[in-house]
Motif scaffolding. Sequence first.
Motif, PDB file in Angstrom:
ATOM      1  N   TRP A 187      16.103  15.771 -14.040  1.00  0.00           N
ATOM      2  CA  TRP A 187      15.180  15.752 -12.897  1.00  0.00           C
ATOM      3  C   TRP A 187      14.797  14.328 -12.502  1.00  0.00           C
ATOM      4  O   TRP A 187      14.886  13.946 -11.340  1.00  0.00           O
ATOM      5  CB  TRP A 187      13.944  16.567 -13.235  1.00  0.00           C
ATOM      6  CG  TRP A 187      12.837  16.419 -12.222  1.00  0.00           C
ATOM      7  CD1 TRP A 187      11.732  15.656 -12.294  1.00  0.00           C
ATOM      8  CD2 TRP A 187      12.769  17.078 -10.961  1.00  0.00           C
ATOM      9  NE1 TRP A 187      10.955  15.779 -11.181  1.00  0.00           N
ATOM     10  CE2 TRP A 187      11.572  16.662 -10.326  1.00  0.00           C
ATOM     11  CE3 TRP A 187      13.608  17.988 -10.293  1.00  0.00           C
ATOM     12  CZ2 TRP A 187      11.192  17.108  -9.074  1.00  0.00           C
ATOM     13  CZ3 TRP A 187      13.220  18.442  -9.045  1.00  0.00           C
ATOM     14  CH2 TRP A 187      12.027  17.994  -8.435  1.00  0.00           C
ATOM     15  N   SER A 194      17.402  19.745 -10.457  1.00  0.00           N
ATOM     16  CA  SER A 194      16.456  20.632 -11.145  1.00  0.00           C
ATOM     17  C   SER A 194      17.197  21.789 -11.815  1.00  0.00           C
ATOM     18  O   SER A 194      18.235  22.247 -11.341  1.00  0.00           O
ATOM     19  CB  SER A 194      15.432  21.196 -10.148  1.00  0.00           C
ATOM     20  OG  SER A 194      16.082  21.973  -9.155  1.00  0.00           O
ATOM     21  N   HIS A 195      16.629  22.210 -12.927  1.00  0.00           N
ATOM     22  CA  HIS A 195      17.196  23.342 -13.684  1.00  0.00           C
ATOM     23  C   HIS A 195      16.046  24.296 -14.002  1.00  0.00           C
ATOM     24  O   HIS A 195      15.492  24.284 -15.105  1.00  0.00           O
ATOM     25  CB  HIS A 195      17.861  22.863 -14.975  1.00  0.00           C
ATOM     26  CG  HIS A 195      19.101  22.063 -14.765  1.00  0.00           C
ATOM     27  ND1 HIS A 195      20.330  22.627 -14.486  1.00  0.00           N
ATOM     28  CD2 HIS A 195      19.301  20.720 -14.766  1.00  0.00           C
ATOM     29  CE1 HIS A 195      21.247  21.680 -14.349  1.00  0.00           C
ATOM     30  NE2 HIS A 195      20.641  20.500 -14.506  1.00  0.00           N
ATOM     31  N   GLU A 196      15.679  25.112 -13.001  1.00  0.00           N
ATOM     32  CA  GLU A 196      14.524  25.989 -13.170  1.00  0.00           C
ATOM     33  C   GLU A 196      14.715  26.986 -14.316  1.00  0.00           C
ATOM     34  O   GLU A 196      13.792  27.232 -15.114  1.00  0.00           O
ATOM     35  CB  GLU A 196      14.232  26.750 -11.877  1.00  0.00           C
ATOM     36  CG  GLU A 196      13.686  25.910 -10.758  1.00  0.00           C
ATOM     37  CD  GLU A 196      14.811  25.226  -9.970  1.00  0.00           C
ATOM     38  OE1 GLU A 196      15.989  25.408 -10.362  1.00  0.00           O
ATOM     39  OE2 GLU A 196      14.504  24.517  -8.996  1.00  0.00           O
TER      40      GLU A 196
END
Length: 327
Positions: free
Chosen positions: A274, A280-282
């Motif tokens: 991020w 992003s890696h939700e």
Amino acid sequence: MPQEQQNDDQQGFCGRGEHPETMTEDVCVLIPTLDEATTIGDVIDGFRSEGYETILVIDGGSTDGTQSIAREHGADVLEQRGDGKGQAVSEALNRIETEYVLLVDGDGTYRPGDAEKMLEPLREGRAEHVIGNRFADMTPGAMSRLNRFGNRLINRTFAAVHHRDLTDVLSGYRAFTADSVRQLDLSANGFGIETELAVECVRQGIDIEVVPITYEPRPDGSETNLNPIRDGAVIFLTLYRLAKLNNPMLYYGSIGLTSGTVGVVLGLYVGYRWFFEGISHEVLALLSAFTILLGVQILMFGILSDMIVTLHREQRRRIERIAEDDE
């Protein structure tokens, strides 16, 4: 089922011996076997020569004539209904009526002459469970370097996990009172039975004594049923599984720390991506938070379980002291 086996099932095993005037009539020699035709006759003869007439061989379905040889040499023979040494021992113990049990492998590596030394702490009231220490007098060639290393590692792990150094927890030569073994919750099916016996004795507060014995190589032509890698892994898993009963902090703590560490590593990866790459890696972020929270909860459960076990031990000691004072 063969007629011989039906008769065995009906008559039961290891009640009073035929010679009540001897000092050995209150002992049942229990020998679990699987394809031990080369050695079982000599093992039985050895114990009979020492005066032990009550001998039970529980066999795992040998195909080499082990059962017939055992009967010819004067032992009672029972074919186990399940699989594995642990299951065989548990099944046989339900049939035994004598005051003492001498558990020994049928591979000819243990000396019948050490039997009285094993039984002495029981008869004198010093212990309820006796372990024969093979490392006290190990004949050259009796154990490979790999097996010796594995045994040492398992013994040290046992001491670290259960806070009790029993020197040789994997020894196949044991003596114990029938009453004490009925207190144990045994579930291991295979070679983990020795480890489980030791763990259960420590957990139940049963007095244990370790005595030196002689351990010899298997006779020529006799092959072992033990696979060092496979059975070693089973023993380690048994040791770890049983830690939750005697050392829950170690058991649940290790799971909690592993889960928390995985969560932290995932969190660091998500943060790096991020801040430095704008990606992003939700889903990974949610997974990271979940594993961290899960680890914390499991760790707290371990702490609470450890407190309960500690209180239980203290309560048991108080009850034992009260019982001793009443006597």
